[in-house]
Structures are given as C-alpha cells and as structure tokens.
Design a protein around this motif. Structure first.
Motif, PDB file in Angstrom:
ATOM      1  N   SER A  19     143.783  46.274  67.738  1.00 41.87           N
ATOM      2  CA  SER A  19     143.863  45.886  69.144  1.00 41.87           C
ATOM      3  C   SER A  19     145.227  46.271  69.721  1.00 41.87           C
ATOM      4  O   SER A  19     146.229  46.348  69.002  1.00 41.87           O
ATOM      5  N   ASP A  21     146.933  44.424  71.679  1.00 41.33           N
ATOM      6  CA  ASP A  21     147.781  43.234  71.565  1.00 41.33           C
ATOM      7  C   ASP A  21     148.511  43.210  70.227  1.00 41.33           C
ATOM      8  O   ASP A  21     149.698  42.897  70.144  1.00 41.33           O
ATOM      9  N   GLU A  22     147.780  43.539  69.152  1.00 40.45           N
ATOM     10  CA  GLU A  22     148.381  43.544  67.823  1.00 40.45           C
ATOM     11  C   GLU A  22     149.504  44.570  67.735  1.00 40.45           C
ATOM     12  O   GLU A  22     150.562  44.312  67.162  1.00 40.45           O
TER      13      GLU A  22
END
Length: 232
Positions: A19, A21-22
């Motif tokens: 992701s 976000d990761e």
C-alpha cells in the motif's frame, strides 16, 4: 571548510504488492531513524579527513598540542554517538605528539566532544526538559513519538542523575530576604494492588535553603495532603 556529499537510496520491492500508506510510513521511519544519523556521520568523516590533511601539511593550528612537537598518526577508536537525529558509530582517528607524547583525537577536539562522551548535549537537554515536566516513561515515549532518538526510561533516569544541570547558583535576589526558603515537590506512585485494584499514592518532599545557599531536608510524606504539610 566546504564539501559535497552524495547519497544512494536502495529499496526492495514486494512481489505481492504494497500500500502507498505503508511506503510513506516506512520511508518516514528510514529518515527519522537512519538517514539523518548516517548523513551526520558522513559529514563528520569528511570534516575529519580535511582536518587531518591540514594538520599533516601544516595548514592549521586549531588542534595544535605543543609548540616544539609535531603530530603523527596513532591508530583509531570507535565510538557510538547518540543524537536527537539518530544514533551512529564513528571511527575517530588518533594522533600523538612527538614532544610530550600526549595522544588525542583531533576531530573530538575540533567538535568539542568530551573524551568519553557518547551523546550530544542537545539530546541530554531534550531528555531532561521532557522528564522535568512529567515521569520518565511518558517523557521518553513523547520524544520517540516526536521523531527523536528513542531511549529507555532507565537510561533517561541515569542521564538526569549524572547531569550537572542541578548545579545552580542561586542569586541573592532569590535567597536572603527571609531566614529560610521553602521548596516543595511531589510525584505520584503505584503500589501493590489490593482486591484486584492498583493502589496509587503520592510522595511529597520539602527542602529548605538557608541564606548562605545551603540546602537541607525538611521532610517527606506519603499520602499526606499539602494542607496538612503546610500546617506542620
């Protein structure tokens, strides 16, 4: 003294996807925990190389030892340095003086780092300021959350005990107006639980300061209100 530093960033891509976000979180963690510390180390290494070059070519007296002697290489040692930007290991080159035989690290002298110092003063100042406003566990947790170098609360407690920040010269405007000045302080604590519930309390301490600046204890109390202590 001027120099230019280039850095390479390598990464490993997951075969099953990831992701965004990761990726953002991991990249932020790299820079907060690793990149700034390594960049600081690279700058110090560059400074050390330029400094040693100038010393052996007679172009600087910034770390001169004796007027009649000259400096020569005498090995190196490794030191772990903690800063608010991160932690890194640095190899310090050592020199010796042909006249007096004294050995020292030119870089340590140049950057005003103590002989056995393993942390920067700015990091110690941050820890002490944070601990003075709350307890040690919360202080180190808040510092880690703000992106500063994480330290254990045991380490923070040791730094506060060994620091010289408590060596304060009291002004005559503060003491001398009355025979004794009173300084109270208190902190909360948790005791052994009873009936499945944690037992909490507080410890209060009062010290006195004479007109000569001498400090002496007046008393300590557990579970006593300030009104009762004030009457005593």
């Amino acid at each position: 003294m001027q120099g230019k530093i280039s850095m390479d960033l390598s990464f490993c891509q997951s075969e099953t996807g990831f992701s965004l976000d990761e990726l953002v979180v991991k990249l932020g963690d790299v820079y907060e925990r690793k990149a700034f510390g390594e960049l600081l180390k690279m700058i110090l290494q560059m400074v050390q190389e330029i400094l040693m070059y100038r010393i052996f070519h007679g172009k600087t007296d910034a770390v001169k030892c004796c007027d009649s002697g000259h400096l020569r290489m005498n090995g190196s040692f490794e030191r772990r340095i903690r800063t608010s930007l991160g932690e890194f290991k640095m190899s310090f080159w050592r020199v010796s003086c042909s006249a007096c035989g004294k050995t020292f690290s030119p870089l340590q002298r140049f950057i005003h780092l103590g002989r056995y110092q393993t942390k920067t003063n700015e990091l110690e100042k941050l820890v002490i300021e944070a601990a003075s406003e709350t307890n040690y566990r919360r202080a180190v947790r808040d510092l880690a959350r703000d992106g500063k170098l994480p330290v254990s609360f045991h380490t923070a407690h040791g730094w506060v005990l060994r620091t010289d920040c408590d060596e304060i010269d009291l002004s005559r405007q503060v003491i001398g107006s009355v025979p004794i000045q009173i300084m109270p302080d208190g902190t909360g604590f948790k005791g052994e639980g009873r009936d499945g519930k944690a037992r909490k309390g507080d410890l209060k301490v009062v010290i006195g300061i004479t007109q000569k600046g001498e400090i002496f204890p007046l008393g300590s109390w557990a579970g006593t209100s300030w009104d009762t202590i004030n009457k005593q």
